[in-house]
Design an enzyme around this catalytic site. Structure first.
Site, short mmCIF file in Angstrom:
data_model
loop_
_atom_site.label_atom_id
_atom_site.label_comp_id
_atom_site.label_asym_id
_atom_site.label_seq_id
_atom_site.Cartn_x
_atom_site.Cartn_y
_atom_site.Cartn_z
N HIS A 160 18.72 2.43 11.39
CA HIS A 160 17.72 1.50 11.95
C HIS A 160 18.01 1.18 13.41
O HIS A 160 17.12 0.70 14.10
CB HIS A 160 17.53 0.26 11.07
CG HIS A 160 18.56 -0.83 11.20
ND1 HIS A 160 19.61 -0.98 10.32
CD2 HIS A 160 18.68 -1.83 12.09
CE1 HIS A 160 20.33 -2.05 10.66
NE2 HIS A 160 19.79 -2.57 11.74
N ASP B 14 22.32 3.94 5.68
CA ASP B 14 21.78 3.51 6.98
C ASP B 14 22.67 3.95 8.14
O ASP B 14 23.32 3.15 8.78
CB ASP B 14 21.62 1.98 6.95
CG ASP B 14 20.74 1.46 8.09
OD1 ASP B 14 20.50 2.22 9.05
OD2 ASP B 14 20.31 0.30 8.01
N SER C 244 24.85 -4.83 13.46
CA SER C 244 24.45 -3.58 12.83
C SER C 244 25.07 -2.42 13.58
O SER C 244 25.05 -2.39 14.81
CB SER C 244 22.94 -3.45 12.81
OG SER C 244 22.45 -4.11 11.69
N1 ARG Z 1 18.17 -6.70 7.78
C1 ARG Z 1 18.83 -5.78 8.65
C2 ARG Z 1 18.93 -6.36 10.08
O1 ARG Z 1 18.59 -7.50 10.29
C3 ARG Z 1 18.21 -4.42 8.64
C4 ARG Z 1 16.86 -4.32 9.26
C5 ARG Z 1 16.26 -2.95 9.27
N2 ARG Z 1 15.65 -2.60 8.00
C6 ARG Z 1 14.38 -2.97 7.62
N3 ARG Z 1 13.96 -2.65 6.43
N4 ARG Z 1 13.56 -3.63 8.40
O2 ARG Z 1 18.68 -5.80 11.09
N1 ASP Z 2 20.71 -6.03 10.17
C1 ASP Z 2 21.33 -6.79 11.24
C2 ASP Z 2 21.38 -5.99 12.54
O1 ASP Z 2 20.55 -5.15 12.78
C3 ASP Z 2 22.68 -7.28 10.83
C4 ASP Z 2 22.63 -8.63 10.18
O2 ASP Z 2 21.77 -9.45 10.53
O3 ASP Z 2 23.51 -8.88 9.34
O4 ASP Z 2 22.17 -6.26 13.42
#
Ligand code: ARG
Ligand code: ASP
Length: 713
Positions: A84, A219, A648
């Protein structure tokens, strides 16, 4: 029973996690709790993690393109980050005929790696505390003079430092302006795409599984840093050579055990751990619910269309994912703040501090009053900002209002106009005016219903009926120039920008009497007059008191070791591999496996499809050296590391500094860790290195990449 379990659990955690970690911790790498880390099992020293005199682990950790984190895993500059995080680059190399998002991409050798103009990685060369230099002469200043003097001191400091011409210095405020740190940064600019699994691995589970444990997403994606012939930063050139790092991370494929020591090294973006109870209460009961309510409406309206129309699904995929990401996080955050009793915990803390230092009571009383005064303005600010951000048509009007203001102030040259047109073109590319007319109509109804009378723009009282709005706004949208559905200068803005701009004076005149633009300007002007000035001026006063409260916490709570809130600077967080018990009778294991991917498999589904090749490997149990003691391939795992957005792509390391996982998310029950870390529920989620290597080796047949790495068995 639940209460008793929680008490036992928290006693257990504060014992096994150590005193400093009960509040989590994102530590500046030059100020590590070496003793506690060693007590928890670390086998290396703080000097192995951050050292300016000789190679250390920090030399393998970079900020990826200003947002995520990435790490170097070979002597040839091979870089690992999340799928991502590399999504935009993977997407930019994709076409309908050659869809790298769907099919994945694996370079066969270095010469087939793909350049990504504009993508950068930042190394941190040095960190110094510079508080005395930056706060010099500010003792008696108030805002706005204070900020001006600090900015001037930062400039002076930067000028007096000797750095190489490929380096830069960034000075960052910590502890709400009580301390300052300077970072020497080296930015590399030739970063090429090496490999990425298909989305059905790299984004497996998509939005449904986002923020959720148990998780089965692979990921990750891979890049390579290139340098000039002296190993220094250079713009892209085919003559550049793979960067030779001072240090790279060995990759461990050892089995993991519960309670193993682990640390995460990266660039967390933003946390607010030291807020007073009143601020947490406002976020939990007013601000987050307002933002969630707006996004609920926008997401539901988009989803209905995306499910029935493929073109819309593709057009809105990335936008939808980013709106849904924080929407889901906020829902988890509110739940977690309630469950962890965050407000009461903060109140108790304030009382215990005030008992030791009566001045703190005065500060808290003042803060409470300011938050109470600010509440109605803050709520209007939350609704206004979220509505304008999510109603794309209003956003367009907002963009045009900036353009017209600059044009009328005579501040627009050829270059400015060209870049504005470029911005518009990219906006219209992913904008469906008819669909958004519906979203905007519904959000206007929400705004009309949720806005207190003193902030309600003239005529908005008539916008409260959603269904009537949909009919009325569709007419406005159809007759609007800015939506591109009505022509100006003989062309539609969304179809022929150049022609629509051919007579700029006429364009501006038409926009100013555009019905959508008029409606937005009415909304904006009312907000700017009735809420924004009060909101901002109260916020400035709150900020000054928050700085004072931060200093008072630090000087009064002598037993507590403080770390500064995340601010996108390099940090270390540590903890243990661990599952959790987030709800009555629910227990989470710390590790998931490939069998779990197959349990979630839904053939043809856009979130839960699995590539045939992976199914074949699973059926043949062709796991090579990548299975663990269970005989299956481990996919994800959780630990107590305190992470946030920006972490991330961060490396998760073991006691010896070997890579054991790739951080990418947190579990839903613990996302309030940005405001109130709770060792019982806050868990970070990582992809297991065994799964990463398994995919590279067995799925992608890219053994040449594994051969570059140092594998620890
Ligand atoms: N929750 C994670 C972060 O805040 C992954 C986000 C990317 N994935 C998604 N399905 N939007 O970035
Ligand atoms: N998914 C988040 C990021 O892209 C990481 C988190 O918020 O724990 O940095």
């Amino acid at each position: 029973m639940i209460k008793r379990n929680i008490l036992i659990a928290s006693a257990f955690f504060s014992f096994s996690l150590g005193i400093a970690q009960q509040y989590g911790g994102m530590w500046i790498p030059t100020e590590l709790n070496e003793k506690e880390m060693k007590d928890l099992g670390m086998k290396i020293s703080a000097k192995d993690i951050f050292n300016t005199q000789k190679p250390s682990i920090k030399d393998a950790v970079v900020q990826f393109n200003g947002g995520c984190t990435a790490e170097i895993i070979s002597p040839k500059g091979l870089l690992l980050t999340n799928h991502h995080c590399g999504y935009g680059q993977i997407q930019s190399h994709s076409t309908v005929q050659n869809d790298l998002l769907s099919n994945g991409f694996w370079a066969k050798n270095m010469s087939s790696e793909l350049p990504n103009p504009g993508v950068t990685v930042d190394f941190i060369v040095d960190i110094k505390e510079v508080t005395p230099q930056i706060l010099q002469g500010t003792e008696n200043l108030q805002e706005p003079e204070l900020s001006k003097k600090i900015a001037a001191n930062i400039e002076t400091y930067k000028k007096t430092q000797k750095i190489e011409d490929y380096q830069s210095i960034s000075v960052k405020s910590m502890y709400y302006g009580n301390k300052f740190y300077a970072y020497v940064i080296e930015t590399y600019k030739d970063v090429r795409l090496v490999g990425a699994p298909p989305q059905s691995i790299g984004k497996f589970g998509s939005d449904t599984d986002n923020w959720v444990w148990p998780r089965h997403t692979g990921d990750f994606s891979m890049f390579r840093i290139y340098a000039d012939k002296n190993n220094k930063p250079a713009e892209y050139s085919k003559d550049n050579i793979p960067y030779v790092p001072k240090h790279y991370l060995p990759v461990s494929i050892k089995d993991k055990n519960e309670n193993d020591f682990t640390f995460v090294f990266g660039f967390p973006g933003r946390t607010t751990e030291y807020l007073p109870a009143i601020a947490v209460e406002k976020i939990m009961t007013e601000i987050d619910p307002a933002r969630i309510a707006v996004r609920d409406v926008a997401l539901k309206t988009l989803d209905e269309k995306m499910r029935t129309d493929d073109a819309t699904r593709i057009q809105y995929a990335s936008k939808y994912a980013s709106v849904a990401n924080y929407w889901k996080k906020w829902i988890g955050e509110v739940e977690g703040l309630k469950k962890s009793n965050a407000v009461q915990k903060k109140k108790n803390y304030e009382n215990s501090l005030a008992a030791k230092n009566p001045a703190i009571k005065t500060t808290i009383d003042q803060i409470n009053k300011l938050y109470a005064d600010q509440a109605p303005f803050a709520l209007n600010n939350a609704y206004y900002s979220e509505v304008v951000r999510n109603a794309e048509t209003l956003m367009l009007a907002n963009i045009f209002s900036g353009f017209i203001a600059s044009a009328e102030a005579g501040k627009l040259d050829e270059k400015g106009i060209a870049s504005f047109k470029k911005r518009l073109a990219s906006f219209y590319k992913d904008y469906n005016a008819e669909l958004d007319a519906k979203v905007t109509a519904k959000l206007l109804a929400l705004y009309a219903n949720k806005t207190a009378p003193q902030f309600l723009p003239a005529g908005f009282a008539e916008l409260k009926d959603e269904n009537q709005n949909i009919i009325n706004f569709e007419k406005l949208s159809k007759n609007s120039v800015i939506t591109g559905r009505s022509n100006v200068n003989g062309a539609s803005l969304s179809e022929n920008i150049d022609k629509a701009f051919s007579n700029q004076e006429n364009l501006i005149k038409s926009i100013k009497k555009d019905p959508v633009y008029e409606l937005f300007m009415n909304m904006r002007n009312t907000y700017m007059k009735s809420a924004d000035p009060q909101f901002t001026s109260l916020q400035t006063q709150i900020d000054a008191l928050q700085k004072k409260y931060m200093a008072q916490q630090m000087e009064t709570d002598k037993d507590r070791k403080f770390f500064p809130d995340a601010n996108s600077t390099l940090r270390v967080t540590y903890g243990q591999v661990k599952g959790s018990s987030p709800r009555d009778a629910v227990t989470y294991d710390y590790q998931t496996h490939l069998a779990g991917v197959m349990e979630k498999y839904v053939p043809g589904d856009y979130e839960f499809d699995v590539p045939q090749k992976l199914i074949d490997l699973y059926n043949k149990k062709d796991y090579g050296i990548y299975k663990d003691k269970t005989g299956d391939v481990p996919v994800g795992f959780t630990a107590t590391n305190h992470t946030t957005g920006g972490n991330s792509g961060s490396p998760a390391l073991d006691a010896k500094g070997n890579l054991i996982g790739l951080n990418f998310d947190r579990q839903w029950e613990g996302t309030m860790s940005d405001i109130n870390y709770d060792p019982r529920f806050s868990r970070n989620i990582m992809v297991d290195t065994k799964y990463i290597l398994f995919i590279i080796d067995k799925f992608a047949n890219s053994k040449w990449l594994i051969d570059e790495m140092k594998i620890v068995k």
